[in-house]
Design a protein around this motif. Structure first.
Motif, PDB file in Angstrom:
ATOM      1  N   GLY A  93     -56.282 -22.830 -15.164  1.00 34.01           N
ATOM      2  CA  GLY A  93     -55.880 -24.100 -15.780  1.00 34.01           C
ATOM      3  C   GLY A  93     -55.328 -23.921 -17.183  1.00 34.01           C
ATOM      4  N   LYS A  94     -54.478 -22.917 -17.347  1.00 34.82           N
ATOM      5  CA  LYS A  94     -53.921 -22.650 -18.678  1.00 34.82           C
ATOM      6  C   LYS A  94     -52.974 -23.762 -19.133  1.00 34.82           C
ATOM      7  N   SER A  95     -52.155 -24.270 -18.194  1.00 36.50           N
ATOM      8  CA  SER A  95     -51.127 -25.243 -18.608  1.00 36.50           C
ATOM      9  C   SER A  95     -51.737 -26.425 -19.360  1.00 36.50           C
ATOM     10  N   MET A  96     -52.893 -26.869 -18.885  1.00 36.36           N
ATOM     11  CA  MET A  96     -53.529 -28.027 -19.506  1.00 36.36           C
ATOM     12  C   MET A  96     -53.781 -27.796 -20.994  1.00 36.36           C
ATOM     13  N   ILE A 145     -46.531 -20.238 -25.511  1.00 31.37           N
ATOM     14  CA  ILE A 145     -45.872 -19.088 -24.886  1.00 31.37           C
ATOM     15  C   ILE A 145     -46.674 -18.689 -23.655  1.00 31.37           C
ATOM     16  N   ASP A 146     -46.134 -19.070 -22.506  1.00 36.52           N
ATOM     17  CA  ASP A 146     -46.830 -18.804 -21.248  1.00 36.52           C
ATOM     18  C   ASP A 146     -46.494 -17.382 -20.798  1.00 36.52           C
ATOM     19  N   GLU A 147     -47.355 -16.788 -20.018  1.00 40.10           N
ATOM     20  CA  GLU A 147     -47.155 -15.409 -19.548  1.00 40.10           C
ATOM     21  C   GLU A 147     -46.836 -14.490 -20.733  1.00 40.10           C
ATOM     22  N   ALA A 148     -47.635 -14.612 -21.778  1.00 40.90           N
ATOM     23  CA  ALA A 148     -47.331 -13.942 -23.041  1.00 40.90           C
ATOM     24  C   ALA A 148     -47.272 -12.412 -22.918  1.00 40.90           C
ATOM     25  N   ILE A 205     -44.217 -18.528  -7.581  1.00 37.16           N
ATOM     26  CA  ILE A 205     -44.795 -19.735  -6.989  1.00 37.16           C
ATOM     27  C   ILE A 205     -46.156 -20.080  -7.571  1.00 37.16           C
ATOM     28  N   ASP A 206     -46.373 -21.350  -7.698  1.00 34.00           N
ATOM     29  CA  ASP A 206     -47.642 -21.848  -8.204  1.00 34.00           C
ATOM     30  C   ASP A 206     -48.271 -22.762  -7.168  1.00 34.00           C
ATOM     31  N   LYS A 207     -48.093 -22.446  -5.892  1.00 31.45           N
ATOM     32  CA  LYS A 207     -48.606 -23.341  -4.849  1.00 31.45           C
ATOM     33  C   LYS A 207     -50.127 -23.367  -4.930  1.00 31.45           C
TER      34      LYS A 207
HETATM   35 MG    MG Z   1     -49.708 -20.697 -15.391  1.00 30.73          MG
END
Ligand code: MG
Ligand code: ADP
Length: 722
Positions: free
Chosen positions: A40-43, A133-136, A288-290
């Motif tokens: 749940g990083k996006s949150m 910064i996602d996937e840093a 994918i983030d399914k």
């Molecule tokens: Mg992510």
């Protein structure tokens, strides 16, 4: 924050660490977040973005995912946009205008945007409040997925020194972590690391015997659910996909050798629930983030534990129980070795060999898989305690813990093995030692004159495979040590020598017996009405197609399951379902309520009262959610209350409170428990007992201490000396 969480995302509770990270981000400081896939990083940046007056900029490496993330935010009523190379200049211009007018909350960009001075000067005109910064790890050459474009991100700190940065990743070794912090020039960042345990994943290793039949069985069990099957070669993926189609399964291949269009198409069909099975090489998954993949199969075992954990991480992101099954065979070891032999750089070759050895060790372990993997990543995992004074029951979701082996008395055989290793000079591998013990007169043994040793031929009650297996256990229990390299040799540890000297006994698990025909699986499935579920699934698909988004974006499986458990009758109760925020309530409740109400009427079903705060699935029936309980324990610890007092107030066993403390520490919470420290000499005794008995299990330690120390004190003691 919780109000916003429910309003926009429909969730009642934060996942572990989310709340802490969000609070920190809101305070305007830099941070670094390490959470597993699906954690749940996006949150952690999306929620602050809603609170900030201004724009949150998100850098993400995957163009395909950007659109999905933005679509998902929009269905939740959050104004978000993305800018990347898939858009025409005119479209980009329009989006930039919209952003300058200040209506957009979140903007996703690809890293190469920052190489353009025009884009940077555009950003300067915008009120940027936060940079995520996602996937840093992509910024680091030491990582597994280095992307040169990420180097552009260095300019953030120099050009936007006042804007806080949050960097997030699921994979980073200490070296990569330091590299990220340095390259982004993060300012005294706080580090948040959550546990890498994925409780909802069951981890199964099974012999690759009758593999295809076993696969069919698994697919039958997961019929209509999303499945990923990882294979060794491109050819395998196509062959298996074809065979599965012939059996009537909707399976498609995916690998880097397919042309772009086919690949994209197959992925799209999978995401849209039109193909339920993807048979892939490891090329599949990044994009994918399914969230509702229910089964991941490794038809051939992977090259590294890192790869394995990342691949199984794609299962069950939504938190629902999901299964990960790995087929293991010695033949496949050979396949991997063949490729490793081709590596020219000898350092690289050695590294790969070591990685292979570690994944083999994982496959062959007779101890809890979860514990093994987490230990590999440097995390100590304790089994959930069932009750006070009760022996730990295992993780309840790996093949070893689900099918516990019976133990046997290994005292004699262990002594024989240890003596043999010592007598032969600690220079040989497991096979050689086994041969000496079994009295095999091979040329090498004769040349070394080991046929004249007293240990030659002293074992007759075990065969070679069994001796080999026992030696592996002894390595795992640290009685023996094995060197690394192509021809690993075995030596005896201090603990092993001590064992030989002292009159102690040892029990080891029997080699893993595989039950033919369907192994026991985790019982963690929750109850819900399957017929209604299928009806709602169909409705979800229909609405998704109308809106041109994947079905999981309309509602997750979690939401559908709750609808089929509580049968909400009106808008008010529908709003309490997990995943239903304000926007989705407006957009979709009518359609879903119509189907639910008709079904309820036809089947004469009583709707079930929805608790005011629906808690996460898998949590005991209690009015508090886990995080609430932990927080309460922490508050009482801050007040220096005794464990028994806390247990009383919380209505738990004392052992459970100790587990809370362990978890709080693991979560990096700042707690002061010095006042709970056992007296110095008692602590010393506990420490000695652990050194003697190993820290795998509590029972031997308890017995070693002759029952003079309670289980709770032992657990607590362990925390302190660690
Ligand atoms: Mg992510
Ligand atoms: P990560 O980026 O760490 O892999 P994501 O941000 O994609 O994870 O989140 C994984 C899934 O968990 C998503 O489907 C998301 O909606 C869901 N999720 C996130 N936070 C919560 C929460 N507090 N409660 C329930 N589900 C959540």
């Amino acid at each position: 924050m919780k109000e916003l969480l429910k309003k926009y995302f429909g969730y009642d509770e934060f996942r572990p660490l989310q709340e802490e990270v969000i609070e920190h981000v809101l305070s305007g400081k830099d941070c670094f977040v390490l959470m597993p896939t699906g954690g749940g990083k996006s949150m952690c940046y999306q929620l602050p973005a809603l609170k900030f007056e201004g724009l949150t900029l998100v850098v993400s490496p995957l163009i395909a995912l950007m659109k999905d993330q933005v679509d998902a935010l929009k269905t939740n009523g959050v104004s978000a946009e993305f800018i990347n190379s898939s858009l025409l200049p005119a479209q980009i211009g329009q989006i930039q205008e919209k952003i300058i007018s200040g209506k957009t909350k979140i903007l996703y960009i690809a890293p190469e945007r920052l190489a353009s001075p025009d884009f940077v000067s555009f950003l300067k005109k915008v009120d940027v409040k936060l940079i995520a910064i996602d996937e840093a790890h992509c910024i680091s050459q030491w990582g597994h997925d280095f992307r040169p474009d990420y180097r552009n991100l260095k300019l953030f700190k120099s050009q936007f020194p006042k804007v806080p940065i949050i960097a997030l990743t699921a994979t980073a070794t200490a070296k990569v972590r330091e590299d990220i912090v340095r390259q982004l020039a993060l300012n005294d960042p706080r580090l948040f690391i959550s546990s890498f345990n994925r409780e909802n994943l069951s981890m199964i290793v099974t012999r690759k015997r009758k593999a295809y039949e076993k696969l069919l069985g698994l697919l039958q069990k997961h019929k209509n659910e999303s499945v990923i099957i990882y294979c060794f070669s491109r050819k395998d993926t196509e062959k298996i996909a074809m065979n599965l189609r012939a059996e009537g399964f909707n399976a498609l291949p995916y690998h880097a050798g397919l042309n772009n269009e086919t690949r994209k198409n197959n992925q799209e069909l999978f995401i849209k629930d039109e193909a339920s099975i993807i048979v892939a090489t490891i090329a599949f998954g990044m994009g994918i983030d399914k969230p509702d993949v229910r089964l991941v199969v490794h038809y051939t075992f992977p090259k590294t534990i890192e790869g394995y954990y990342q691949e199984i991480g794609r299962a069950g992101r939504d938190g629902l129980p999901s299964e990960c099954v790995l087929f293991y065979s010695y033949g496949d070891v050979r396949k991997h070795e063949f490729f490793i032999d081709q590596i020219e750089d000898s350092v690289e070759q050695e590294k790969s060999r070591e990685k292979l050895r570690q994944i083999i060790e994982y496959c062959e372990t007779v101890n809890c898989r979860r514990k093994h993997v987490l230990k590999y990543f440097g995390e100590e995992y304790s089994f959930p305690l069932v009750g006070k004074d009760e022996e730990q029951k295992g993780c309840e979701a790996c093949d070893i813990c689900l099918n516990p082996n019976s133990m046997f008395d290994a005292t004699e055989i262990t002594k024989k093995i240890i003596s043999c290793v010592i007598r032969t000079g600690s220079r040989f591998g497991r096979n050689y030692i086994a041969d000496v013990l079994l009295g095999k007169s091979s040329q090498q043994i004769i040349d070394n004159q080991h046929n004249s040793l007293s240990v030659f031929g002293i074992v007759s009650d075990f065969d070679k495979d069994e001796i080999n297996q026992i030696m592996k256990s002894l390595i795992a229990y640290e009685f023996l040590h094995t060197s690394i390299g192509k021809y690993p040799t075995v030596s005896v540890t201090q603990k092993g020598i001590q064992f030989l000297k002292e009159k102690e006994s040892l029990e080891l698990p029997k080699a893993h017996q595989e039950s033919e025909g369907g192994e026991k699986v985790s019982k963690r499935r929750t109850k819900y009405d399957l017929d209604l579920f299928e009806k709602l699934r169909a409705l979800r698909k229909q609405i998704a197609d109308q809106n041109n988004v994947p079905p999981f974006m309309i509602f997750s499986d979690v939401s559908l399951q709750e609808m089929t458990r509580y049968f909400p009758a009106d808008k008010n109760s529908f709003s309490k379902i997990e995943g239903v925020g304000v926007k989705k309530l407006e957009s979709f409740s009518e359609a879903f309520l119509a189907v639910i109400n008709r079904y309820v009427k036809e089947n004469n079903i009583q709707s079930v009262e929805i608790p005011n705060r629906i808690q996460n699935i898998n949590v005991e029936n209690n009015n508090f959610t886990v995080s609430d309980r932990y927080r309460k324990t922490k508050e009482m610890l801050d007040k220096k209350m005794s464990i028994s007092k806390i247990a009383d107030i919380q209505g738990f066993q004392e052992g459970t409170i100790v587990v809370h403390i362990e978890k709080l520490i693991l979560n990096g919470e700042d707690i002061d428990i010095d006042y709970l420290k056992p007296a110095q000499e008692r602590l010393k005794k506990i420490k000695t007992a652990f050194e003697k008995c190993g820290d795998e299990k509590l029972k031997p330690v308890f017995e070693y201490l002759k029952g003079e120390y309670s289980y709770d004190e032992i657990r607590l003691g362990k925390l302190f000396y660690k």
